[in-house]
Write a protein that holds these residues in place. Structure first.
Motif, PDB file in Angstrom:
ATOM      1  N   SER A  84       3.382  -0.850 -10.624  1.00 39.06           N
ATOM      2  CA  SER A  84       2.996   0.941 -11.149  1.00 39.06           C
ATOM      3  C   SER A  84       4.557   1.153 -10.617  1.00 39.06           C
ATOM      4  CB  SER A  84       2.256   0.997  -9.514  1.00 39.06           C
ATOM      5  OG  SER A  84       3.008   1.036  -8.164  1.00 39.06           O
ATOM      6  N   ALA A  85       5.304   1.200  -9.831  1.00 39.53           N
ATOM      7  CA  ALA A  85       6.518   1.797  -9.638  1.00 39.53           C
ATOM      8  C   ALA A  85       7.190   1.465 -11.299  1.00 39.53           C
ATOM      9  CB  ALA A  85       7.547   1.444  -9.039  1.00 39.53           C
ATOM     10  N   THR A  99       0.439  -1.051  -0.439  1.00 39.58           N
ATOM     11  CA  THR A  99      -0.233  -0.362   0.241  1.00 39.58           C
ATOM     12  C   THR A  99       0.950   1.668   0.331  1.00 39.58           C
ATOM     13  OG1 THR A  99      -1.989  -0.861   1.428  1.00 39.58           O
ATOM     14  CG2 THR A  99      -2.027   1.326   0.839  1.00 39.58           C
ATOM     15  N   ALA A 100       1.935   1.341   0.355  1.00 41.81           N
ATOM     16  CA  ALA A 100       2.560   2.637   1.115  1.00 41.81           C
ATOM     17  C   ALA A 100       3.677   2.752  -0.391  1.00 41.81           C
ATOM     18  CB  ALA A 100       3.783   1.903   2.546  1.00 41.81           C
ATOM     19  N   LEU A 101       3.918   1.609  -1.130  1.00 40.33           N
ATOM     20  CA  LEU A 101       4.826   1.527  -2.513  1.00 40.33           C
ATOM     21  C   LEU A 101       3.974   1.951  -3.166  1.00 40.33           C
ATOM     22  CD1 LEU A 101       7.394   1.188  -3.771  1.00 40.33           C
ATOM     23  CD2 LEU A 101       6.018  -0.846  -4.131  1.00 40.33           C
ATOM     24  N   ALA A 102       2.460   1.821  -3.572  1.00 41.58           N
ATOM     25  CA  ALA A 102       1.671   1.835  -4.322  1.00 41.58           C
ATOM     26  C   ALA A 102       0.954   3.512  -4.375  1.00 41.58           C
ATOM     27  CB  ALA A 102       0.524   1.608  -4.138  1.00 41.58           C
ATOM     28  N   LEU A 103       0.955   4.530  -2.685  1.00 40.09           N
ATOM     29  CA  LEU A 103       0.587   6.007  -2.623  1.00 40.09           C
ATOM     30  C   LEU A 103       2.238   6.452  -2.699  1.00 40.09           C
ATOM     31  CD1 LEU A 103      -1.228   5.340   0.774  1.00 40.09           C
ATOM     32  CD2 LEU A 103      -2.441   5.692  -1.747  1.00 40.09           C
ATOM     33  N   ALA A 104       3.004   5.895  -3.152  1.00 39.88           N
ATOM     34  CA  ALA A 104       4.291   6.719  -2.979  1.00 39.88           C
ATOM     35  C   ALA A 104       4.565   6.899  -4.582  1.00 39.88           C
ATOM     36  CB  ALA A 104       5.794   5.886  -2.064  1.00 39.88           C
ATOM     37  N   VAL A 105       4.291   5.251  -5.756  1.00 40.71           N
ATOM     38  CA  VAL A 105       3.848   5.845  -7.073  1.00 40.71           C
ATOM     39  C   VAL A 105       3.222   6.800  -7.567  1.00 40.71           C
ATOM     40  CG1 VAL A 105       3.343   5.159  -9.644  1.00 40.71           C
ATOM     41  CG2 VAL A 105       4.859   3.346  -7.808  1.00 40.71           C
ATOM     42  N   LEU A 106       1.772   7.291  -6.612  1.00 40.06           N
ATOM     43  CA  LEU A 106       1.416   8.643  -7.007  1.00 40.06           C
ATOM     44  C   LEU A 106       1.582  10.553  -6.844  1.00 40.06           C
ATOM     45  CD1 LEU A 106      -2.089   6.964  -6.509  1.00 40.06           C
ATOM     46  CD2 LEU A 106      -1.175   7.044  -8.651  1.00 40.06           C
ATOM     47  N   VAL A 107       2.884   9.555  -5.694  1.00 36.54           N
ATOM     48  CA  VAL A 107       3.182  10.875  -5.251  1.00 36.54           C
ATOM     49  C   VAL A 107       4.173  11.435  -6.069  1.00 36.54           C
ATOM     50  CG1 VAL A 107       4.388  12.439  -3.135  1.00 36.54           C
ATOM     51  CG2 VAL A 107       2.647  10.977  -3.058  1.00 36.54           C
ATOM     52  N   GLY A 108       4.667  10.227  -6.982  1.00 38.32           N
ATOM     53  CA  GLY A 108       5.837  10.465  -7.452  1.00 38.32           C
ATOM     54  C   GLY A 108       5.197  10.675  -8.902  1.00 38.32           C
ATOM     55  N   GLY A 109       4.563  10.698  -9.351  1.00 34.44           N
ATOM     56  CA  GLY A 109       3.817  10.551 -10.749  1.00 34.44           C
ATOM     57  C   GLY A 109       3.138  12.189 -10.595  1.00 34.44           C
ATOM     58  N   GLY A 110       2.590  12.689  -9.731  1.00 36.29           N
ATOM     59  CA  GLY A 110       2.167  14.126  -9.550  1.00 36.29           C
ATOM     60  C   GLY A 110       3.885  14.846  -9.603  1.00 36.29           C
ATOM     61  N   LEU A 111       4.604  14.395  -8.293  1.00 36.49           N
ATOM     62  CA  LEU A 111       5.796  15.280  -8.709  1.00 36.49           C
ATOM     63  C   LEU A 111       6.510  15.341  -9.757  1.00 36.49           C
ATOM     64  CD1 LEU A 111       7.814  14.371  -5.508  1.00 36.49           C
ATOM     65  CD2 LEU A 111       6.040  16.400  -5.760  1.00 36.49           C
TER      66      LEU A 111
END
Length: 314
Positions: A296-297, A46-58
């Motif tokens: 996703s990463a 879960t943490a990795l999936a959310l981090a991927v979304l954050v990275g995509g936005g950055l």
């Protein structure tokens, strides 16, 4: 990428159901390890999936796009919802991290307070008897280099017969020997990552108590005596409201189920289609969630490379 993330975030719901089903089919020790392991694995996914979304936005920040030599117009046109998704994911990550940190600090504070109270009383081996008015007993994990202790109040000892006291002490020592508090703490903290993981905490607490019950029954060599001791300790005990999954105790949990289990034969690993289906289902769902997060990463990496290729192709 976003589709993979969404599927990864949905995965813990069926995984928790599969983990609970499998745990009910396994002996207590195996059940406890399965539940705690599933909680940690799903929290990480879960943490990795959310981090991927954050990275995509950055990546949509002009400074990030320029530093990475990526085409900002291409990024915006291909993923117009990346920034709102990143904000939502970042908020979820921050809330989960804050909740996990608060739980960790709360457990550490509980451990420190309990040790301060217990240290004021003499210890015999690994046993401390408190002159409290309430009947209570629990396994106190080690802290700052001090080994764990079994803590029992005088009223609890008075409420039990000699052989029942042996069961009680063996139960609490089983918690310490099995380091059950680590499994409990890990699951409680991991459950901050996803709301579905909260459904693993109560089953884990039950199976940890059953694990200690079985170890105690084996230590005294009498399952009926162990059942009677658990029931009598539960009747005598007071609800302190201070355990928070850290101070494990013989008198907690669904006692009638535990007593019924002790009155039956010792648990063994069953064989049959139900076990195979439950094990395969849990493994498949957990592995699927982890693979989706990792996928996703990887897609995020490919996304970056495509944005760079647009700049290079100009």
């Amino acid at each position: 990428m976003n589709l993979l993330v969404v599927l990864a975030l949905v995965g813990p719901w069926p995984a928790v159901a599969a983990a609970r089903r499998l745990a009910d089919l396994l002996p207590p020790k195996a059940a406890g390890l399965v539940l705690a392991g599933a909680a940690v694995a799903l929290a990480g996914a879960t943490a990795l999936a959310l981090a991927v979304l954050v990275g995509g936005g950055l990546l949509h920040l002009p400074q990030m796009a320029a530093a990475g030599r990526m085409s900002l117009p291409w990024l915006v046109s291909t993923s117009p919802a990346a920034v709102p998704a990143a904000l939502a994911a970042g908020t979820a990550l921050a809330v989960a991290a804050r909740l996990a940190a608060r739980r960790w600090r709360g457990q550490q504070a509980l451990l420190r307070r309990t040790w301060e109270a217990v240290d004021a009383h003499p210890v015999g081996g690994d046993l401390t008897v408190l002159p409290d008015a309430a009947a209570d007993a629990y396994a106190l994990p080690g802290h700052r280099g001090r080994p764990g202790r079994v803590v029992v109040t005088a009223p609890m000892l008075q409420a039990l017969g000699r052989r029942e006291r042996d069961v009680l002490l063996a139960h609490e020592r089983a918690h310490l020997a099995g380091r059950h508090h680590l499994l409990s703490r890990a699951t409680r903290i991991a459950s901050a990552a996803h709301p579905a993981l909260r459904g693993l905490r109560a089953p884990l607490a039950f199976h940890l108590e059953r694990w200690a019950d079985e170890d105690a029954a084996a230590a005294v060599g009498d399952r009926r005596l162990a059942a009677a001791a658990v029931a009598r300790a539960a009747l005598a005990a007071s609800d302190t409201g201070r355990r928070e999954g850290l101070l494990l105790a013989a008198a907690t949990g669904p006692v009638p189920r535990r007593v019924r289990a002790l009155l039956g034969p010792a648990p063994r690993v069953p064989r049959g289609r139900a076990l195979r289906v439950a094990a395969a289902g849990l493994l498949a769902v957990v592995a699927f969630s982890v693979m989706l997060s990792v996928g996703s990463a990887y897609e995020l990496h490919e996304y970056v490379e495509q944005a760079r290729s647009v700049v290079r192709g100009r």
